[in-house]
Design an enzyme around this catalytic site. Structure first.
Site, PDB file in Angstrom:
ATOM      1  N   HIS A  77       0.815  -1.210   0.000  1.00  0.00           N
ATOM      2  CA  HIS A  77       0.000   0.000   0.000  1.00  0.00           C
ATOM      3  C   HIS A  77       0.856   1.271   0.000  1.00  0.00           C
ATOM      4  O   HIS A  77       1.991   1.273   0.490  1.00  0.00           O
ATOM      5  CB  HIS A  77      -0.940  -0.003   1.205  1.00  0.00           C
ATOM      6  CG  HIS A  77      -2.037  -1.018   1.093  1.00  0.00           C
ATOM      7  ND1 HIS A  77      -3.146  -1.036   1.908  1.00  0.00           N
ATOM      8  CD2 HIS A  77      -2.197  -2.052   0.216  1.00  0.00           C
ATOM      9  CE1 HIS A  77      -3.949  -2.032   1.551  1.00  0.00           C
ATOM     10  NE2 HIS A  77      -3.387  -2.673   0.538  1.00  0.00           N
ATOM     11  N   GLU A  79       0.736   4.017   1.695  1.00  0.00           N
ATOM     12  CA  GLU A  79       1.165   4.551   2.998  1.00  0.00           C
ATOM     13  C   GLU A  79       2.357   3.766   3.532  1.00  0.00           C
ATOM     14  O   GLU A  79       3.317   4.339   4.047  1.00  0.00           O
ATOM     15  CB  GLU A  79       0.018   4.441   4.020  1.00  0.00           C
ATOM     16  CG  GLU A  79      -1.274   5.121   3.609  1.00  0.00           C
ATOM     17  CD  GLU A  79      -2.207   4.216   2.796  1.00  0.00           C
ATOM     18  OE1 GLU A  79      -1.723   3.420   1.968  1.00  0.00           O
ATOM     19  OE2 GLU A  79      -3.419   4.328   2.991  1.00  0.00           O
ATOM     20  N   CYS A 103      -6.151   1.843   5.257  1.00  0.00           N
ATOM     21  CA  CYS A 103      -6.717   0.593   5.759  1.00  0.00           C
ATOM     22  C   CYS A 103      -6.162   0.324   7.161  1.00  0.00           C
ATOM     23  O   CYS A 103      -5.250   1.022   7.618  1.00  0.00           O
ATOM     24  CB  CYS A 103      -6.387  -0.557   4.813  1.00  0.00           C
ATOM     25  SG  CYS A 103      -4.681  -1.125   4.935  1.00  0.00           S
ATOM     26  N   CYS A 106      -2.304  -0.289   7.319  1.00  0.00           N
ATOM     27  CA  CYS A 106      -1.516   0.944   7.190  1.00  0.00           C
ATOM     28  C   CYS A 106      -1.699   1.828   8.415  1.00  0.00           C
ATOM     29  O   CYS A 106      -0.764   2.500   8.841  1.00  0.00           O
ATOM     30  CB  CYS A 106      -1.911   1.697   5.925  1.00  0.00           C
ATOM     31  SG  CYS A 106      -1.362   0.839   4.440  1.00  0.00           S
TER      32      CYS A 106
END
Ligand SMILES: O=c1[nH]c(=O)n([C@H]2C[C@H](O)[C@@H](COP(=O)(O)O)O2)cc1CO
Ligand SMILES: [Zn+2]
Length: 159
Positions: A77, A79, A103, A106
């Site tokens: 992801h 992040e 999410c 993260c």
């Protein structure tokens, strides 16, 4: 005379997050992240993509089907990439500008790295348990969350 139509800090950092998202190979959701210090210095950027060494051309990008035939177990992801891309130094008290609300996985990395504010563009998965868990953790840990208010400023960059 001082120029006064310069972009704001929020426009600058969200703009960088949105530009980073343009590097994503994911045809459904492109996510960008930009981490900034308390005093507005850019510390790191990232976007969602396959782990280094996992070929974008060989990994699956599908959303449906057998779990191992989808992108989900593999994609890193935005992040997390931004956090991991910050090779040196601390992210204590930093802010993260993201194009999509983080999410729960993260969110954990954001909290553990010391980031104290999340500024997000979109929250299209607000109804999912993952995002609900993120919000619970942010609330418990005092991480500030703030939706970016679009200004509708249009910037053309001819590349
Ligand atoms: O916080 C996030 N950060 C992030 O980079 N992503 C990435 C993972 C996937 O490549 C894509 C989500 O895919 P999809 O919307 O098709 O389910 O976005 C997804 C989220 C939220 O789910
Ligand atoms: Zn995530």
């Amino acid at each position: 005379m001082k120029r006064n139509d310069y972009i704001s800090w929020d426009e600058y950092f969200m703009g960088i997050s949105l530009l980073s998202a343009q590097r994503s190979k994911d045809s459904h959701t492109q996510v960008g992240a930009c981490i900034v210090s308390q005093d507005n210095k850019i510390l790191s950027v990232g976007y969602n993509g396959m782990p280094t060494g996992c070929s974008d051309d060989e990994m699956p990008w599908d959303r449906n089907g057998e779990f191992l035939d989808t992108k989900y177990p593999f994609v890193c992801h935005a992040e997390l990439n931004a956090i991991l891309n910050h090779a040196a130094g601390s992210l204590q008290n930093a802010k993260i500008y993201v194009s999509l609300f983080p999410c729960n996985e993260c969110a954990k990395a954001i909290i553990q790295s010391g980031i104290k504010e999340v500024v997000y563009w979109e929250d299209k998965y607000a109804d999912t348990d993952g995002v609900k868990a993120s919000k619970k953790m942010f609330e418990l840990t005092g991480v500030k969350i703030r939706r970016y208010i679009p200004t509708n400023r249009e910037i053309t960059i001819r590349l």
